[in-house]
Design an enzyme around this catalytic site. Structure first.
Site, PDB file in Angstrom:
ATOM      1  N   PHE A  66      -1.588   1.669  -5.604  1.00 66.08           N
ATOM      2  CA  PHE A  66      -0.110   1.459  -6.251  1.00 66.08           C
ATOM      3  C   PHE A  66       1.115   1.810  -5.280  1.00 66.08           C
ATOM      4  CE2 PHE A  66      -1.309   2.249 -10.817  1.00 66.08           C
ATOM      5  CZ  PHE A  66      -2.003   0.847 -11.036  1.00 66.08           C
ATOM      6  N   ARG A  67       0.623   2.033  -3.926  1.00 67.28           N
ATOM      7  CA  ARG A  67       1.577   1.781  -2.847  1.00 67.28           C
ATOM      8  C   ARG A  67       2.664   2.806  -2.642  1.00 67.28           C
ATOM      9  NH1 ARG A  67      -2.340  -0.493   0.007  1.00 67.28           N
ATOM     10  NH2 ARG A  67      -2.541  -2.706  -0.560  1.00 67.28           N
ATOM     11  N   ASN A  97      -4.228   6.243   0.456  1.00 71.97           N
ATOM     12  CA  ASN A  97      -3.852   5.819   2.077  1.00 71.97           C
ATOM     13  C   ASN A  97      -2.295   5.265   1.515  1.00 71.97           C
ATOM     14  OD1 ASN A  97      -5.131   3.820   0.140  1.00 71.97           O
ATOM     15  ND2 ASN A  97      -5.510   2.246   1.899  1.00 71.97           N
ATOM     16  N   HIS A 239     -16.840  -0.412  -4.379  1.00 74.21           N
ATOM     17  CA  HIS A 239     -16.828  -1.769  -4.056  1.00 74.21           C
ATOM     18  C   HIS A 239     -17.885  -2.501  -3.427  1.00 74.21           C
ATOM     19  CE1 HIS A 239     -15.059  -0.564  -0.513  1.00 74.21           C
ATOM     20  NE2 HIS A 239     -13.599  -0.356  -1.040  1.00 74.21           N
ATOM     21  N   ASN A 286     -11.213  -6.505   1.880  1.00 77.34           N
ATOM     22  CA  ASN A 286     -12.299  -5.426   2.422  1.00 77.34           C
ATOM     23  C   ASN A 286     -12.916  -4.550   1.465  1.00 77.34           C
ATOM     24  OD1 ASN A 286     -11.129  -6.446   5.082  1.00 77.34           O
ATOM     25  ND2 ASN A 286      -9.973  -4.677   5.529  1.00 77.34           N
ATOM     26  N   ASP A 313      -9.926  -2.358  -7.482  1.00 75.34           N
ATOM     27  CA  ASP A 313      -9.414  -2.053  -6.100  1.00 75.34           C
ATOM     28  C   ASP A 313      -8.183  -2.722  -6.087  1.00 75.34           C
ATOM     29  OD1 ASP A 313      -9.189  -1.224  -3.474  1.00 75.34           O
ATOM     30  OD2 ASP A 313     -10.715  -2.645  -2.828  1.00 75.34           O
ATOM     31  N   HIS A 317      -0.062  -6.843  -1.735  1.00 77.53           N
ATOM     32  CA  HIS A 317       0.824  -6.971  -0.638  1.00 77.53           C
ATOM     33  C   HIS A 317       1.554  -8.156  -1.050  1.00 77.53           C
ATOM     34  CE1 HIS A 317      -2.070  -4.845   1.953  1.00 77.53           C
ATOM     35  NE2 HIS A 317      -3.093  -5.498   1.349  1.00 77.53           N
ATOM     36  N   GLY A 332      -6.497  -7.055   0.599  1.00 77.09           N
ATOM     37  CA  GLY A 332      -6.209  -6.535  -0.818  1.00 77.09           C
ATOM     38  C   GLY A 332      -5.487  -7.717  -1.786  1.00 77.09           C
TER      39      GLY A 332
END
Length: 448
Positions: A66-67, A97, A239, A286, A313, A317, A332
């Protein structure tokens, strides 16, 4: 819409391998009663007649990005959890991340604070492992955090764990469930070098599954599984994207007793390498979307229980970022708003039953992560519920997207079904494309 008592009438309830017609009484945050017919005992009871629509437990998505913090031009916990609610996802587990990476207890608690103020859905986070933060990993309380996330392939910042000695030490030391992204970095770099020499930076997107190849995935997954068996660690492989990897997993024992489990994502069940021509970098993920045969093998493993969980996942972006040349286009895409209806579309095509969808998206994440009183339609459980009209067609368009990034790989797709109502902790938060101004979401807790 906050009501003390809600009565859902005339529902087709999908739960624990069966579908049955009945009513559901919600009192406060919890399901109080489920029966063939329940009468409202006072005028204070809010009655919702769903007229034969299906009621699922709220979906639990065990892998989202969720950035927030640090990448909020792409998404925030508030925007993406709202999209999740519209898609029937009532609980999510978010990845470490972000920027900064969630690799200290202090940074983890900062994310919990953000979610407590802004999230529309129930939430937890994974703690991130690195080559040098074992001391921090050992401070994490397994009762309060979903899992430990290890990237054994490329990631944002300092999150690639590529030191074999450190990896073994982490596997031996932690009591946390270890969730892994498995792609062999050396194999990927070698493949990328070959393609850079041939094409420069503007590598055709069709080469993505050749660069991030079956072998890169299998090599990494098999090593992680071997290490889990050696150390006794509890391992969850995120995944899966290849048929070859599915052979590494077993369906011989019940999920609650499995030490090694697997997940598949919506995009690997929906797309294949034949779609790169039309979709381009919009379906650059990925691990990469691979062949139609890989997709078929993933479906087989999902249906025969070698694969335990379906997730998204979700990793948004901006369109501007995605439109870069191959080497600069990030991997993504956004998926939470459309994951459940995409799986119900597969039901319409005869690929999977509604009962199996609920098992893989609701029950199994709750079992696998030992989540307290969620993932089922049962008295005494939190009333996280989703009403689905399976015969209400609609088309995904820019105008009805809720993602902050403003695009979807499903744009133009006609879905036969839609989510009409979503309850979180007994509160109706979404009804027929309208959100109510309430945020009853809670931090997930774990029975460990």
């Amino acid at each position: 819409m906050k009501e003390k008592t809600v009565l859902i009438k005339n529902a087709k309830i999908v739960n624990e391998g069966s579908i049955f017609e009945g009513d559901i009484l919600i009192e406060g945050e919890f399901i109080k009663e489920i029966s063939d017919s329940i009468s409202a005992k006072s005028s204070d009871v809010k009655v919702l007649d769903v007229e034969g629509s299906y009621v699922f437990p709220g979906v639990i998505d065990d892998q989202v990005h969720f950035r927030e913090p640090g990448l909020t031009h792409k998404a925030t916990i508030e925007t993406e959890s709202k999209a999740a609610i519209a898609g029937g996802i009532t609980s999510f587990i978010e990845m470490p991340n972000t920027v900064p990476n969630t690799t200290t207890v202090e940074k983890l608690e900062e994310k919990f604070d953000i979610a407590a103020k802004t999230s529309h859905a129930n939430y937890s986070f994974m703690f991130g492992g690195t080559n040098d933060n074992l001391e921090e990993i050992l401070k994490v309380d397994p009762k309060n955090v979903a899992a430990l996330k290890l990237f054994l392939g490329s990631s944002t910042g300092n999150m690639l764990v590529d030191n074999p000695e450190v990896l073994e030490k982490i596997f031996k030391s932690t009591k946390l469930l270890i969730a892994v992204h498995c792609e062999d970095e050396t194999t990927i770099r070698e493949n990328l070098d070959i393609h850079l020499k041939k094409y420069g930076n503007d590598i055709p997107i069709e080469c993505h599954p050749i660069i991030r190849s079956e072998e890169a995935c299998y090599l990494s997954s098999s090593k992680a599984i071997e290490l889990a068996k050696k150390t006794g660690a509890r391992l969850h492989v995120f995944h899966l994207s290849t048929g070859k990897e599915t052979k590494l997993f077993s369906n011989k024992i019940p999920l609650k007793d499995k030490k090694i489990t697997a997940e598949v994502c919506i995009h690997h069940l929906w797309f294949s390498d034949e779609d790169y021509k039309q979709k381009g970098t919009l379906i650059k993920w990925n691990p990469a979307v691979k062949t139609a045969n890989d997709r078929e093998e993933l479906w087989k493993a999902l249906l025969d229980d070698r694969i335990d969980v379906i997730a998204t996942d979700h990793a948004p972006h901006t369109l501007q970022e995605k439109k870069n040349v191959y080497t600069d286009a990030p991997s993504g895409g956004p998926l939470v708003q459309h994951a459940l209806v995409a799986m119900v579309e597969a039901y319409h095509k005869g690929k999977i039953s509604l009962e199996k969808i609920v098992e893989k998206m609701c029950h199994n994440p709750a079992i696998l992560f030992q989540i307290d009183r969620r993932g089922y339609v049962k008295p005494g459980y939190f009333a996280d519920l989703v009403v689905v009209d399976i015969n209400s067609p609609w088309t995904v368009k820019k105008e009805n997207l809720l993602y902050k990034c403003g695009w979807s790989p499903f744009e133009g797709v006609n879905f036969k079904s839609r989510v009409t109502h979503t309850f979180v902790n007994g509160t109706l938060v979404y009804q027929n494309s309208k959100f109510f101004d309430v945020k009853p979401a809670k931090r997930l807790t774990f029975n460990r």
